[in-house]
Design a protein around this motif. Structure first.
Motif: not given
Length: 193
Positions: A9-16, A178-193
């Motif tokens: 929802l918050y962190n589409c990974i399609c570009d990866a 996918f792994i790096d993004t999963f928890h951030a997205d499920k908790s409702g915020h953007a992933r910190q890079l």
């Protein structure tokens, strides 16, 4: 609204998402309980490998199209599953003129063991076992056993066995995104890079 392809929802990974190519075929024999789990990494293989498809496992009615593929003269089927005394591991070697057809059980380890035990047609296939060189990076579910790989990690290992190290590396990067993004997205915020 979630991305219709990657599901985030918050962190589409399609570009990866890489577009891979491999002559071998990958069949995900998926336990019905896995079909709608957002932690299912078989989806990553389905999105990236053109010769990857899914069949849903059924104890009573094995997928007839898959059974036909296993019998097809041009295919060289392998079951990716740990060996045991009754089913020793075979060494992978591609038969000339045949297409490798890898059957990956897309399920929890408890479900996968049940699938093999309750599907005599799987017992007839040569078994290919993996010896992971490193620990699994997959930590999205409870009760994971040390030394086991998730479905996508098994696919990465198979690509390496096939000598497709560049393809394996690309799928590994996508898996890690996918792994790096999963928890951030499920908790409702953007992933910190």
């Amino acid at each position: 609204m979630s991305c219709p392809r990657c599901g985030f929802l918050y962190n589409c990974i399609c570009d990866a998402e890489p577009q891979l190519s491999c002559q071998a075929r990958f069949i995900l024999l998926t336990h019905p309980k896995e079909l709608n789990k957002d932690t299912n990494t078989g989806e990553l293989m389905l999105r990236t490998l053109p010769n990857c498809q899914r069949y849903t496992w059924d104890r009573v009615n094995p997928p007839s199209a898959l059974l036909e593929e296993l019998r097809a003269a041009h295919n060289q089927p392998w079951l990716l599953f740990p060996c045991d005394d009754q089913h020793p591991a075979a060494t992978y070697q591609q038969a000339e003129g045949k297409i490798p057809l890898f059957i990956l059980l897309d399920a929890t380890w408890q479900e996968a063991r049940k699938m093999v035990r309750k599907s005599p047609w799987l017992a007839q296939l040569p078994r290919l076992s993996l010896a992971p060189a490193s620990m699994s990076a997959y930590q999205l579910r409870r009760n994971q056993q040390t030394g086991n790989l998730c479905t996508c990690e098994a696919g990465i290992a198979l690509l390496d066995i096939l000598g497709e190290s560049a393809q394996a590396a690309q799928l590994s990067l996508y898996f890690q995104a996918f792994i790096d993004t999963f928890h951030a997205d499920k908790s409702g915020h953007a992933r910190q890079l």
